[in-house]
Write an enzyme that holds these catalytic residues in place. Structure first.
Site, PDB file in Angstrom:
ATOM      1  CB  ALA A  68      -8.030  -3.008  58.371  1.00  0.00           C
ATOM      2  N   GLY A 107      -3.639  -2.459  55.336  1.00  0.00           N
ATOM      3  CA  GLY A 107      -3.195  -1.672  56.477  1.00  0.00           C
ATOM      4  C   GLY A 107      -1.818  -2.104  56.970  1.00  0.00           C
ATOM      5  CD  GLU A 110      -3.190   1.701  54.062  1.00  0.00           C
ATOM      6  OE1 GLU A 110      -3.897   0.929  54.748  1.00  0.00           O
ATOM      7  OE2 GLU A 110      -3.656   2.681  53.459  1.00  0.00           O
ATOM      8  CD  GLU A 130      -6.003  -1.896  51.399  1.00  0.00           C
ATOM      9  OE1 GLU A 130      -5.393  -2.205  50.359  1.00  0.00           O
ATOM     10  OE2 GLU A 130      -5.423  -1.506  52.422  1.00  0.00           O
TER      11      GLU A 130
HETATM   12  N1  3HC Z   1      -9.124  -9.433  58.936  1.00  0.00           N
HETATM   13  C1  3HC Z   1      -9.751 -10.392  59.636  1.00  0.00           C
HETATM   14  N2  3HC Z   1      -9.591 -11.701  59.403  1.00  0.00           N
HETATM   15  C2  3HC Z   1      -8.745 -12.052  58.417  1.00  0.00           C
HETATM   16  C3  3HC Z   1      -8.048 -11.116  57.658  1.00  0.00           C
HETATM   17  C4  3HC Z   1      -8.260  -9.735  57.945  1.00  0.00           C
HETATM   18  N3  3HC Z   1      -7.630  -8.780  57.282  1.00  0.00           N
HETATM   19  N4  3HC Z   1      -7.285 -11.758  56.759  1.00  0.00           N
HETATM   20  C5  3HC Z   1      -7.494 -13.060  56.965  1.00  0.00           C
HETATM   21  N5  3HC Z   1      -8.369 -13.246  57.966  1.00  0.00           N
HETATM   22  C6  3HC Z   1      -8.831 -14.515  58.533  1.00  0.00           C
HETATM   23  C7  3HC Z   1      -9.600 -15.341  57.516  1.00  0.00           C
HETATM   24  O1  3HC Z   1     -10.964 -14.988  57.507  1.00  0.00           O
HETATM   25  C8  3HC Z   1      -9.369 -16.735  58.032  1.00  0.00           C
HETATM   26  O2  3HC Z   1     -10.238 -16.918  59.117  1.00  0.00           O
HETATM   27  P1  3HC Z   1     -10.863 -18.362  59.405  1.00  0.00           P
HETATM   28  O3  3HC Z   1      -9.693 -19.263  59.660  1.00  0.00           O
HETATM   29  O4  3HC Z   1     -11.742 -18.125  60.564  1.00  0.00           O
HETATM   30  O5  3HC Z   1     -11.593 -18.720  58.158  1.00  0.00           O
HETATM   31  C9  3HC Z   1      -7.945 -16.674  58.586  1.00  0.00           C
HETATM   32  O6  3HC Z   1      -7.681 -15.299  58.807  1.00  0.00           O
HETATM   33  C10 3HC Z   1      -6.893 -17.217  57.661  1.00  0.00           C
HETATM   34  O7  3HC Z   1      -7.052 -16.598  56.381  1.00  0.00           O
HETATM   35  P2  3HC Z   1      -6.889 -17.418  55.028  1.00  0.00           P
HETATM   36  O8  3HC Z   1      -7.693 -18.660  55.089  1.00  0.00           O
HETATM   37  O9  3HC Z   1      -7.154 -16.462  53.929  1.00  0.00           O
HETATM   38  O10 3HC Z   1      -5.338 -17.805  55.127  1.00  0.00           O
HETATM   39  P3  3HC Z   1      -4.247 -17.888  54.002  1.00  0.00           P
HETATM   40  O11 3HC Z   1      -3.044 -18.314  54.692  1.00  0.00           O
HETATM   41  O12 3HC Z   1      -4.764 -18.666  52.826  1.00  0.00           O
HETATM   42  O13 3HC Z   1      -4.045 -16.390  53.487  1.00  0.00           O
HETATM   43  C11 3HC Z   1      -3.713 -14.001  53.687  1.00  0.00           C
HETATM   44  C12 3HC Z   1      -3.507 -15.410  54.326  1.00  0.00           C
HETATM   45  C13 3HC Z   1      -2.897 -13.907  52.408  1.00  0.00           C
HETATM   46  C14 3HC Z   1      -3.276 -12.982  54.682  1.00  0.00           C
HETATM   47  C15 3HC Z   1      -5.212 -13.846  53.329  1.00  0.00           C
HETATM   48  O14 3HC Z   1      -5.967 -14.144  54.489  1.00  0.00           O
HETATM   49  C16 3HC Z   1      -5.605 -12.476  52.892  1.00  0.00           C
HETATM   50  O15 3HC Z   1      -5.409 -12.138  51.746  1.00  0.00           O
HETATM   51  N6  3HC Z   1      -6.213 -11.708  53.800  1.00  0.00           N
HETATM   52  C17 3HC Z   1      -6.794 -10.426  53.478  1.00  0.00           C
HETATM   53  C18 3HC Z   1      -5.771  -9.351  53.305  1.00  0.00           C
HETATM   54  C19 3HC Z   1      -6.457  -8.046  53.051  1.00  0.00           C
HETATM   55  O16 3HC Z   1      -7.382  -7.932  52.293  1.00  0.00           O
HETATM   56  N7  3HC Z   1      -5.978  -7.004  53.709  1.00  0.00           N
HETATM   57  C20 3HC Z   1      -6.550  -5.707  53.552  1.00  0.00           C
HETATM   58  C21 3HC Z   1      -7.626  -5.540  54.574  1.00  0.00           C
HETATM   59  S1  3HC Z   1      -8.500  -4.012  54.385  1.00  0.00           S
HETATM   60  C22 3HC Z   1      -7.454  -2.839  54.995  1.00  0.00           C
HETATM   61  O17 3HC Z   1      -6.360  -3.142  55.373  1.00  0.00           O
HETATM   62  C23 3HC Z   1      -7.985  -1.436  55.038  1.00  0.00           C
HETATM   63  C24 3HC Z   1      -6.891  -0.461  55.350  1.00  0.00           C
HETATM   64  O18 3HC Z   1      -6.420   0.079  54.146  1.00  0.00           O
HETATM   65  C25 3HC Z   1      -7.402   0.661  56.224  1.00  0.00           C
END
Ligand code: 3HC
Length: 698
Positions: A68, A107, A110, A130
Site C-alpha cells: 500500500a 498489499g 495481497e 506490515e
Molecule cells: N509506500 C510509500 N512509499 C514507499 C513505500 C510504500 N509502501 N515503500 C517504499 N517507499 C518509498 C520510500 O519511502 C523511499 O522514498 P524516498 O526515496 O523518498 O526516501 C522509496 O520508496 C524507496 O524506498 P527504499 O529506500 O526503502 O528502497 P529500497 O530499494 O531500499 O527498498 C523496498 C525497497 C524493499 C520495497 C522497501 O522500500 C520496503 O520495504 N518498503 C515497504 C514495504 C512495505 O512495508 N509494504 C507494506 C505496506 S503496508 C500495506 O501494504 C498494507 C496492506 O496490507 C493493506
C-alpha cells in the site's frame, strides 16, 4: 496493441489473446489511489473484451508492487479501496497471472494472492511486512496466505514480517512457477499454456483451510509474548490468522478489516510508520547537495584490535570489504582475531552463517603491525583507548602515512572530534564514526561532523554506513554527542531518585514497563560500573564538579562490586545474569542519603518516569537548538537503534509530542520549584513550542 491508459499509473494492452495490465508507479509501484483505480478498470476491460482469454499483471521498474502507499495512510485512502479491487480480480471469470520481479510486499503480495496464478523471476522475494508498520495485512493477506501455506508458516511469515525468496516461496506453494528469461514473455507463455490446457480461475478463497488445533494460536502468542511486549500488531495478526481457521472466508475478511482498523488508529502504528520514514530521511543530510560526489571505499583499516576495533572490522568483513586490523603487538592482534573467530563460529553454530562464510569473512580481515601496511586504504577507523593524547598521536601518524583522500575516522564516544582533527594537516578528511557496542551487532552509527569535515566525506560516510548494514545518523560535536548526552541527563536523575528513596529495582521496572529492554541500573551492571566510575573520577580531577553529586554507585564500585562481571554490583547475581536486589546495597544507599542530608521518601512510578525521561527530552530540545542534530527524527533514530527506546513509541521526540510538550514544560516548572532551576531549566525551544501549543514535529 498499444498501451491504453487506465489511470495515471496503470495501462492495458494486448498480446494475442492475453490482456496485459502494467503498473508503473515509481519508485516501488505502491498501491496509490490511481493504481487501485487503474487495476479495477483494467480488469474490467480485460473481462469485457471477448477475445481476451487470460490476463497478466506485471510491473515496470525495479519491482512488483511493494505494498500500500504508506504516505496515503496519513491523508486517508480514497476510493476504490483495495479489498474490492482484489475481490474483483479473484472472482473474475478469466484467469489472472501475477508476474513478479523485485519484491511483492504487503498489499502487493495481497494483490498477487488475489490473482489465480503467480510466476516469478528467481531473484524475486515476497512477504507481508506490515507488522513493521504496526499493522496487519489488511487486504486479505491473513485470510488467503494461511489457505495456501497453513497456520504455522503463515504465522511465521506475517508475525515475523520477513521476505521469502522466490525458490522458497515456490516450495511453500505461494508461487506456482519460477521463470527464466524475460518475465513478460515468460508470463504470457505461462498464461497461454493455461488456456491451452483449459485451466481457469483458481480463487484462493475456495480453498478449505487445513484442520488445526486452535491451541496453535495460543501457543504462538505465548512464544512471542516477551519479545513482542508492548507491540500491538503481532497479537492482532495472530487473532486475524486464527479467524481464517474459525470463520468462513467472508467473515474472516470482516474480522481482518476490524483488526486492521484498530491497528491503523493506534499510536503504536503511527509511531512505527514514523520510524519507517525517519529511517529513510535520516540518510538525507539537510544542506548537503544531492549530487555531492562520493569517495570510493573499496578497502579499509581499523586501528586497535580490542573489543570495539574487532567488532568494527567484522562489519567490513560482513559487507565483503577487505579490512586491515592494526595493533601494536602481535599478542593483541592474536587475541583480537581469536575473539572475532569465536564470534563467527558462534553465529555459524546457530545456523545463521555457514562455515564457508566464517572462513570467507576471516580471510577479509588482515592483521597488520605497521602503519606502513595501511597507507593505501580508502578509510581508516581508529578505535584505540579513549584518551585524547593517544588519539592525537594516532591521527598524527595517519596524517603522515595515509594516501591523500583517505577518510580518517575516529570511533570516539566522548572526545572532541575537532581537536582530534587538529592533529592532522587534513581536518577536512576527519570525521567521527561512533559505533555502539557490540559493534558487530548494534545498528546505530552516530557519524560526527567536525567543524571542517568536507561535504564529500560526510556524504561518503553516510552512504558507507548503509553498506555496513547500519543506520547512520549525522550529529555535531558536543560532549556525548546526541545519544550519550541525553543518556547522561537520564542517568543523573535516576541516581538522584534512588538517593531520595526509590529502589533501584523500582526504577528499573518503570523503564522496563515503559518498553526499554532493561532499566538504567541493570544496564549499568551489565556494562560494568567501573567504566562510569573512571569517567566520573576523571571529571572530578579535571575540576568539573556537578552541582549535586550522588556517590552511592561510587561506593559500590569501591567495594569491588563492578557489576555482572564480578557477580555483584548494584544488584547481586547468583547465576551470573539475573539481577537480585541486595539488602546490603539498600543499606549503603540509605547511608549515602543520610550523609548528604537527604530524607528518603516513597517515590511514585510517575515521578520516576517524568524525572528520568523529561530531562532527556529537554536535552534533545537543546541539541536541536544548537544544531547538533538537524531534525528531531535524527534523535529518534539514534534512540531507537542505539539505546533500546521502544519502537512502538516512535523515539523520544515523537513520544514527547504524544505526551504534549506543554505537559513536559509544566512538569519542568513543578520540579524547578521543588529542586531548583539548576537541573530543571526548560530549554528555550521546549518553552517556545509548549507555549505555542506545538510539538517537535509541528
Ligand atoms: N509506500 C510509500 N512509499 C514507499 C513505500 C510504500 N509502501 N515503500 C517504499 N517507499 C518509498 C520510500 O519511502 C523511499 O522514498 P524516498 O526515496 O523518498 O526516501 C522509496 O520508496 C524507496 O524506498 P527504499 O529506500 O526503502 O528502497 P529500497 O530499494 O531500499 O527498498 C523496498 C525497497 C524493499 C520495497 C522497501 O522500500 C520496503 O520495504 N518498503 C515497504 C514495504 C512495505 O512495508 N509494504 C507494506 C505496506 S503496508 C500495506 O501494504 C498494507 C496492506 O496490507 C493493506
Amino acid at each position: 496493441m498499444s498501451d491504453t491508459a487506465m489511470s495515471e499509473t496503470v495501462s492495458f494492452s494486448r498480446q494475442g489473446t492475453i490482456g496485459l495490465i502494467k503498473v508503473n508507479n515509481p519508485p516501488v509501484n505502491a498501491l496509490s489511489q490511481s493504481v487501485r483505480a487503474g487495476l479495477r478498470d483494467a480488469v474490467e476491460r480485460g473481462l469485457s473484451e471477448p477475445d481476451v482469454a487470460a490476463l497478466v499483471l506485471i510491473c515496470e521498474g525495479n519491482t512488483f508492487i511493494a505494498g500500500a502507499d504508506i504516505r496515503e495512510f496519513a491523508t486517508g485512502l480514497g476510493e476504490p479501496a483495495l479489498v474490492p479491487v482484489i475481490d474483483a480480480m479473484e472472482t473474475a471469470a478469466k484467469p489472472i497471472v501475477a508476474a513478479i520481479h523485485g519484491t511483492a510486499l504487503g498489499g502487493g503480495l495481497e494483490v498477487a494472492l488475489g490473482c489465480h496464478y503467480r510466476v516469478a523471476v528467481p531473484t524475486a522475494r515476497v512477504g507481508l511486512p506490515e507488522v513493521a508498520l504496526g499493522l496487519l495485512p489488511g487486504a486479505g493477506g491473513t485470510q488467503r496466505l494461511p489457505r495456501l501455506v497453513g497456520a504455522q508458516v503463515a504465522l511465521d511469515m506475517i508475525v515475523g514480517g520477513g521476505h521469502v525468496p522466490a525458490p522458497k516461496a515456490k516450495e511453500l506453494g505461494i508461487i506456482d512457477d519460477i521463470v527464466e528469461g524475460e518475465l513478460l514473455d515468460a508470463a504470457v507463455t505461462y498464461a497461454e499454456k493455461l488456456i491451452a490446457e483449459g485451466k481457469g480461475p483458481r480463487p484462493i478463497r475456495d480453498i478449505r483451510p487445513e484442520q488445526v488445533s486452535l491451541s496453535v494460536f495460543d501457543d504462538y502468542e505465548q512464544s512471542i509474548a516477551r519479545k513482542q511486549r508492548g507491540f500491538l500488531a503481532p497479537f492482532h495478526i495472530i487473532k486475524s490468522i486464527r479467524a481464517a481457521f474459525e470463520l468462513p472466508f467472508e467473515q474472516g475478511m470482516a474480522r481482518e478489516q476490524e483488526l486492521f482498523a484498530e491497528l491503523m488508529a493506534s499510536t503504536e502504528s503511527k509511531a512505527q510508520q514514523h520510524i519507517f520514514f525517519a529511517e529513510r530521511e535520516v540518510a538525507k543530510v539537510p544542506g548537503l547537495p544531492k549530487d555531492t560526489p562520493l569517495r570510493s571505499i573499496k578497502t579499509g583499516a581499523v586501528i586497535g584490535a580490542g573489543t570495539m576495533g574487532g567488532g568494527i572490522a567484522m562489519n567490513f568483513a560482513n559487507a565483503g570489504i577487505p579490512v586491515k586490523l592494526l595493533d601494536v603487538s602481535q599478542e593483541s592482534l592474536d587475541k583480537g582475531l581469536g575473539i572475532i573467530r569465536r564470534n563467527y563460529e558462534n553465529t555459524a553454530k546457530k545456523g545463521r552463517i555457514s562455515q564457508d562464510d566464517v572462513e570467507r569473512r576471516m580471510a577479509l580481515i588482515e592483521p597488520v603491525l605497521s602503519y606502513d601496511d595501511i597507507k593505501d586504504v580508502d578509510i581508516v577507523i581508529e578505535a584505540v583507548f579513549e584518551n585524547m593524547e593517544i588519539k592525537k598521536e594516532v591521527f598524527r601518524t595517519l596524517d603522515a602515512t595515509c594516501k591523500p583522500g583517505a577518510i580518517l575516522a575516529t570511533n570516539t564516544s566522548t572526545l572532541n572530534v575537532d581537536e582530534i582533527a587538529s592533529a592532522t594537516n587534513r581536518p577536512e578528511d576527519v570525521i567521527g564514526m561512533h559505533f555502539f557496542s557490540p559493534a558487530n551487532v548494534m545498528r546505530l552509527l552516530e557519524n560526527v561532523r567536525g567543524e571542517r569535515t568536507a561535504n564529500d566525506v560526510i556524504a561518503t560516510v553516510m552512504k558507507f554506513s548503509k553498506s555496513l548494514g547500519k543506520v547512520g545518523a549525522l550529529v555535531g560535536v558536543c560532549d556525548g554527542f546526541v545519544g550519550n548526552r541525553m543518556l547522561h541527563a537520564r542517568t543523573r536523575e535516576s541516581a538522584f531518585l534512588v538517593e531520595e528513596g526509590a529502589r533501584p529495582e523500582q526504577v528499573d521496572k518503570v523503564f522496563y514497563d515503559f518498553g526499554f529492554p532493561m532499566g538504567p541500573f541493570a544496564m549499568a551492571d551489565m556494562a560494568g560500573l567501573d567504566v562510569g566510575y573512571k569517567v566520573r573520577q576523571e571529571r572530578r580531577k579535571a575540576g568539573k564538579k556537578e552541582k549535586r553529586d550522588s556517590v552511592w554507585i561510587d561506593r559500590i564500585v569501591e567495594m569491588g562490586r563492578h557489576g555482572q562481571k564480578t557477580h555483584a554490583g548494584i544488584y547481586k547475581y547468583e547465576d551470573g545474569r539475573t539481577p537480585i536486589p541486595d539488602p546490603e546495597i539498600a543499606g549503603i544507599i540509605a547511608q549515602c542519603a543520610k550523609e548528604a542530608g537527604i530524607e528518603q521518601r516513597e517515590i511514585s512510578d510517575q515521578e520516576i518516569l517524568e524525572r528520568c525521561l523529561y530531562p532527556m527530552i529537554n536535552e534533545g530540545a537543546k541539541i536541536l537548538e544548537e544544531g547538533i542534530a538537524a531534525r528531531p527524527l535524527d534523535i529518534d533514530i539514534i534512540w531507537i537503534n542505539g539505546y533500546g527506546f521502544p519502537a512502538y513509541k516512535g523515539g523520544p521526540m515523537f513520544w514527547a509530542d504524544q505526551i504534549g510538550l506543554k505537559t513536559i514544560y509544566d512538569a519542568y516548572l513543578k520540579y524547578a520549584e521543588k529542586f531548583g532551576e539548576h537541573y530543571w531549566k526548560p530549554a528555550p525551544l521546549l518553552e517556545k513550542l509548549a507555549k505555542e501549543g506545538k510539538g517537535f514535529y509541528g
